[in-house]
Design an enzyme around this catalytic site. Structure first.
Site, PDB file in Angstrom:
ATOM      1  N   CYS A  17      41.363  45.948  48.235  1.00  0.00           N
ATOM      2  CA  CYS A  17      40.699  45.432  47.030  1.00  0.00           C
ATOM      3  C   CYS A  17      41.348  44.092  46.674  1.00  0.00           C
ATOM      4  CB  CYS A  17      40.737  46.446  45.892  1.00  0.00           C
ATOM      5  SG  CYS A  17      42.385  46.922  45.341  1.00  0.00           S
ATOM      6  N   ASN A  20      45.283  45.466  44.766  1.00  0.00           N
ATOM      7  CA  ASN A  20      45.952  46.618  45.392  1.00  0.00           C
ATOM      8  C   ASN A  20      46.719  47.466  44.366  1.00  0.00           C
ATOM      9  OD1 ASN A  20      48.487  47.217  47.966  1.00  0.00           O
ATOM     10  ND2 ASN A  20      46.661  48.389  47.561  1.00  0.00           N
ATOM     11  N   CYS A  22      44.448  49.120  41.649  1.00  0.00           N
ATOM     12  CA  CYS A  22      43.449  50.032  41.058  1.00  0.00           C
ATOM     13  C   CYS A  22      42.625  50.763  42.115  1.00  0.00           C
ATOM     14  CB  CYS A  22      42.505  49.267  40.120  1.00  0.00           C
ATOM     15  SG  CYS A  22      43.347  48.541  38.691  1.00  0.00           S
TER      16      CYS A  22
END
Ligand code: 4NP
Length: 160
Positions: A17, A20, A22
């Site tokens: 994402c 790093n 959520c």
């Protein structure tokens, strides 16, 4: 450096994402949990990372930790930034949470044919991208959890 060529018996799966903290740590924790439940854990090497480095060294966001804990899942992640050379050598699947992450991964040098969108593994995707819950409330994390839960089952189904 671990190399996927040295591990033909297992598949390297990297969830990615932006920060790093959520989405990708949650995806990593859910995937590990489901793989363990299916007795498939030894078939995978699993990690997560972010396209950005702002949160490097941090554990997952407390809201991701909380939603995972509600479902009996621990999140082992410590945030780090995507490393194109190392991660391309190590991981067979590089799974981006949204199109921006996907774009940035490829721009950073990830092999295009190994980069997939997370929701492409969801059998009935409600949306194309996993929304970033960072600036929203806790209900955003519940929604993301549910999307990731089904998409992770989809990945494992592909390997079953
Ligand atoms: P993630 O969420 O990409 O799911 O980890 C975010 C975490 C932090 C930030 C943005 C998104 N941030 O801007 O710091």
């Amino acid at each position: 450096m671990p190399d996927r060529a040295d591990h033909p018996e297992s598949t390297g799966v990297l969830f990615v994402c932006l920060g790093n903290i959520c989405r990708s740590p949650l995806a990593e924790g859910i995937f590990l949990h489901q793989a363990r439940q299916r007795d498939m854990l030894d078939r995978f090497r699993v990690d997560s990372c972010g396209t950005g480095a702002w949160h490097a060294g941090e554990p997952a966001d407390p809201r991701s930790v909380a939603v995972a804990a509600k479902h009996g899942i621990e999140l082992p992640s410590i945030a780090r930034q995507f490393d194109p050379r190392r991660d391309a050598a190590e991981f067979d699947w590089i799974i981006a949470m949204d199109r921006q992450n996907q774009h940035n991964l490829i721009k950073a040098g990830a092999p295009k044919d190994r980069v997939r969108l997370m929701m492409s593994f969801h059998p009935d995707p409600p949306v194309e991208e996993v929304p970033d819950p960072y600036y929203g409330g806790p209900d955003g994390f519940d929604k993301v959890y549910e999307m990731l839960r089904v998409a992770c089952e989809g990945i494992l189904d592909d390997f079953a």
